[in-house]
Design an enzyme around this catalytic site. Sequence first.
Site, mmCIF file in Angstrom:
data_model
loop_
_atom_site.group_PDB
_atom_site.id
_atom_site.type_symbol
_atom_site.label_atom_id
_atom_site.label_comp_id
_atom_site.label_asym_id
_atom_site.label_seq_id
_atom_site.Cartn_x
_atom_site.Cartn_y
_atom_site.Cartn_z
ATOM 1 N N THR A 212 23.075 34.099 37.545
ATOM 2 C CA THR A 212 23.056 33.028 38.553
ATOM 3 C C THR A 212 23.151 33.612 39.959
ATOM 4 O O THR A 212 22.285 33.376 40.809
ATOM 5 C CB THR A 212 24.254 32.069 38.313
ATOM 6 O OG1 THR A 212 24.163 31.554 36.978
ATOM 7 C CG2 THR A 212 24.257 30.931 39.303
ATOM 8 N N GLU B 117 33.832 38.645 49.892
ATOM 9 C CA GLU B 117 33.875 37.249 50.350
ATOM 10 C C GLU B 117 33.545 36.260 49.233
ATOM 11 O O GLU B 117 34.148 35.188 49.140
ATOM 12 C CB GLU B 117 32.884 37.068 51.516
ATOM 13 C CG GLU B 117 32.956 35.730 52.197
ATOM 14 C CD GLU B 117 34.329 35.456 52.824
ATOM 15 O OE1 GLU B 117 34.686 36.149 53.771
ATOM 16 O OE2 GLU B 117 35.024 34.530 52.328
ATOM 17 N N ILE C 278 32.082 29.512 51.259
ATOM 18 C CA ILE C 278 32.973 29.322 52.423
ATOM 19 C C ILE C 278 33.500 30.685 52.888
ATOM 20 O O ILE C 278 34.066 31.416 52.077
ATOM 21 C CB ILE C 278 34.209 28.463 52.059
ATOM 22 C CG1 ILE C 278 33.801 27.152 51.388
ATOM 23 C CG2 ILE C 278 35.068 28.195 53.285
ATOM 24 C CD1 ILE C 278 34.991 26.359 50.843
ATOM 25 N N GLY D 155 25.265 26.017 36.765
ATOM 26 C CA GLY D 155 25.577 27.396 37.178
ATOM 27 C C GLY D 155 26.910 27.539 37.879
ATOM 28 O O GLY D 155 27.185 28.562 38.505
ATOM 29 N N LYS E 98 41.728 33.649 42.244
ATOM 30 C CA LYS E 98 41.338 33.489 43.653
ATOM 31 C C LYS E 98 42.579 33.341 44.530
ATOM 32 O O LYS E 98 42.637 33.888 45.640
ATOM 33 C CB LYS E 98 40.427 32.268 43.809
ATOM 34 C CG LYS E 98 39.066 32.449 43.143
ATOM 35 C CD LYS E 98 38.341 31.123 43.043
ATOM 36 C CE LYS E 98 36.957 31.299 42.444
ATOM 37 N NZ LYS E 98 36.348 30.034 42.030
ATOM 38 N N GLY F 179 27.918 28.079 42.609
ATOM 39 C CA GLY F 179 26.474 27.865 42.499
ATOM 40 C C GLY F 179 25.690 29.016 43.114
ATOM 41 O O GLY F 179 26.222 29.841 43.852
HETATM 42 P P1 NDP Z 1 25.967 35.326 34.966
HETATM 43 O O1 NDP Z 1 26.577 35.314 33.620
HETATM 44 O O2 NDP Z 1 24.976 34.284 35.312
HETATM 45 O O3 NDP Z 1 25.274 36.742 35.244
HETATM 46 C C1 NDP Z 1 25.898 37.955 34.930
HETATM 47 C C2 NDP Z 1 24.872 39.067 35.088
HETATM 48 O O4 NDP Z 1 25.541 40.300 34.931
HETATM 49 C C3 NDP Z 1 23.752 39.029 34.060
HETATM 50 O O5 NDP Z 1 22.535 39.345 34.673
HETATM 51 C C4 NDP Z 1 24.145 40.128 33.071
HETATM 52 O O6 NDP Z 1 23.034 40.803 32.475
HETATM 53 C C5 NDP Z 1 24.863 41.094 33.977
HETATM 54 N N1 NDP Z 1 25.841 41.891 33.242
HETATM 55 C C6 NDP Z 1 26.969 41.435 32.631
HETATM 56 N N2 NDP Z 1 27.618 42.465 32.056
HETATM 57 C C7 NDP Z 1 26.887 43.568 32.306
HETATM 58 C C8 NDP Z 1 27.000 44.927 31.948
HETATM 59 N N3 NDP Z 1 28.006 45.353 31.201
HETATM 60 N N4 NDP Z 1 26.061 45.796 32.363
HETATM 61 C C9 NDP Z 1 25.022 45.369 33.118
HETATM 62 N N5 NDP Z 1 24.838 44.078 33.482
HETATM 63 C C10 NDP Z 1 25.762 43.188 33.071
HETATM 64 O O7 NDP Z 1 27.191 35.301 35.992
HETATM 65 P P2 NDP Z 1 27.224 34.719 37.473
HETATM 66 O O8 NDP Z 1 26.043 35.173 38.218
HETATM 67 O O9 NDP Z 1 27.535 33.275 37.428
HETATM 68 O O10 NDP Z 1 28.553 35.403 38.036
HETATM 69 C C11 NDP Z 1 28.564 36.758 38.404
HETATM 70 C C12 NDP Z 1 29.856 37.085 39.127
HETATM 71 O O11 NDP Z 1 29.960 36.257 40.284
HETATM 72 C C13 NDP Z 1 31.131 36.847 38.309
HETATM 73 O O12 NDP Z 1 32.104 37.782 38.695
HETATM 74 C C14 NDP Z 1 31.557 35.453 38.775
HETATM 75 O O13 NDP Z 1 32.936 35.246 38.609
HETATM 76 C C15 NDP Z 1 31.194 35.533 40.235
HETATM 77 N N6 NDP Z 1 30.973 34.264 40.902
HETATM 78 C C16 NDP Z 1 30.136 33.341 40.355
HETATM 79 C C17 NDP Z 1 29.898 32.149 40.998
HETATM 80 C C18 NDP Z 1 29.024 31.103 40.456
HETATM 81 O O14 NDP Z 1 28.943 30.019 41.047
HETATM 82 N N7 NDP Z 1 28.320 31.336 39.351
HETATM 83 C C19 NDP Z 1 30.555 31.875 42.296
HETATM 84 C C20 NDP Z 1 31.394 32.933 42.794
HETATM 85 C C21 NDP Z 1 31.592 34.080 42.111
HETATM 86 P P3 NDP Z 1 22.032 40.053 31.463
HETATM 87 O O15 NDP Z 1 21.386 38.973 32.271
HETATM 88 O O16 NDP Z 1 21.081 41.088 31.024
HETATM 89 O O17 NDP Z 1 22.915 39.515 30.373
HETATM 90 N N1 HSE Z 2 33.354 29.325 38.136
HETATM 91 C C1 HSE Z 2 33.689 29.330 39.514
HETATM 92 C C2 HSE Z 2 33.941 27.921 39.980
HETATM 93 C C3 HSE Z 2 32.576 29.937 40.316
HETATM 94 O O1 HSE Z 2 33.581 26.979 39.261
HETATM 95 O O2 HSE Z 2 34.500 27.737 41.054
HETATM 96 C C4 HSE Z 2 32.929 30.135 41.768
HETATM 97 O O3 HSE Z 2 33.861 31.161 41.904
#
Ligand code: NDP
Ligand code: HSE
Length: 437
Positions: free
Chosen positions: A15, A131, A138, A189, A207, A304
């Site tokens: 995401t 951040e 934010i 997401g 957080k 998101g």
């Molecule tokens: P997703 O699950 O959508 O994506 C995770 C990605 O990381 C995937 O592409 C996955 O690969 C890759 N990945 C996971 N483990 C490994 C590994 N061991 N080696 C290589 N690649 C890896 O997560 P998000 O994008 O939602 O979240 C990512 C981070 O951002 C997390 O720390 C989350 O807490 C943080 N975050 C998320 C928010 C949100 O709104 N979603 C908001 C704020 C922070 P593959 O696709 O091949 O499985």
């Molecule tokens: N899973 C988290 C939330 C993503 O819903 O707030 C943002 O950190």
Amino acid sequence: MSEASIGIGLIGCGTVGSGVITLLGEMREAYAQRLGRSLELRRVLVRNTTTPRDAVVPANLMTDDPETFFGDPDIDIVVEVAGGLDPVGGFVERALAAGKHVVTANKSLLAARGVELFALARKHDVCIAFEASCGGGIPILQALKFGLAANRVDALYGILNGTCNYILSQMSDHGAEYDAALTDAKAKGFAEADPTLDVTGADAAQKLAILASLAFGVAVNADDVSCQGIDEIEIEDIHYGVELGYAIKLLAIAERQDEGYVLRVHPCFVHMDEPLSQVRDAFNAVSVFGHAVGHSMFYGHGAGQMPTASAVVSDILNVAAGWYPQAFKSMAIWPDQHEPSQMVDPDDVNNRYYLRIAARDVPGVMAKVAKIIGDLGISISAILQHESDEDSGFVPLIITTHDAREGSVRQAAEALAQSDVVAGRPACLRIIELPTG
Ligand code: NDP
Ligand code: HSE
């Protein structure tokens, strides 16, 4: 970093990672103009290179091999948006040890190992920008570290989990069922890969540990935060809350007391007159009380794809511009520079409470309930009971209290649960009273 361009290595393309790639692509010219150098995506490390992505990623950049990723000499900034502790914590260590700046959205990792990773960054003369780890889009960390630097922060109240706020909004505003609202939050997401982290309050606790560390200048980790989620909230309490003039919100609370700090995440009633009560859907908000500034409130998309990418890419720009690494060196505001803090037991703190009791519908019950509560030194503020057509033999009795010691309120709830005039455990929620500022 090279004179002509800055190399970006991305770990994770889900995401958030896809949002980062989209933003780097669509704003490429503007960023190059702002920095005087272009940002070049050099490698993208994922688990499975064949998974379809939301962003267009040139196939030659994708790899599932950490050695290929870390072997690329042209990466200046490693952007970690994969999540979790293991193996990703090792990837972050490896990047720092190789002299690369790190931008991360990973609150689990920072709450668990922040002190150690910040110290490692310092040792290798690089920085960590984070951040996106709190509050989605934010810029709340920027505000705490720099914008409010003149203040002694006395308290902070945040809606820090977009998934929980979305679920609570759907339940209270649209009558949605809990499970359906959670499924929706996952599809949009907002939720973590493991959504139990969201609904149990653990994500907000991580957080809060990061925010409290910056706000108070003390070392905090997520275990210091007492934590209760939204998974046990009952719809009746949402409805009674509305009747009494309150919204239920999952609040992350950090308060400075004479003896130390209270750090906690729990659902609570927020009066409809308070701006925090009006924060809906996946929006987040943080109310900060500083001794000089008074009350400042920060509001925006808390989760998101693009809001989070906004925070990540802003960090990339600030690191690439050079001022953030400079601040990392010259200001003693970072988690590895803080002394451990004294935590206050939440049981010893006074707050107002709401209790919902299933009371036996017979004479003398009110007096017995009032005696149990009064014997523990708790003063009742209001009592609400509706006439009921149901013939279950029990009626809901709503009691709100004046300020009372939390430990005593717990004891009262336990004594009521054991009493012969009450069925089951009372529902118990804190009624939040924000400082005037
Ligand atoms: P997703 O699950 O959508 O994506 C995770 C990605 O990381 C995937 O592409 C996955 O690969 C890759 N990945 C996971 N483990 C490994 C590994 N061991 N080696 C290589 N690649 C890896 O997560 P998000 O994008 O939602 O979240 C990512 C981070 O951002 C997390 O720390 C989350 O807490 C943080 N975050 C998320 C928010 C949100 O709104 N979603 C908001 C704020 C922070 P593959 O696709 O091949 O499985
Ligand atoms: N899973 C988290 C939330 C993503 O819903 O707030 C943002 O950190």
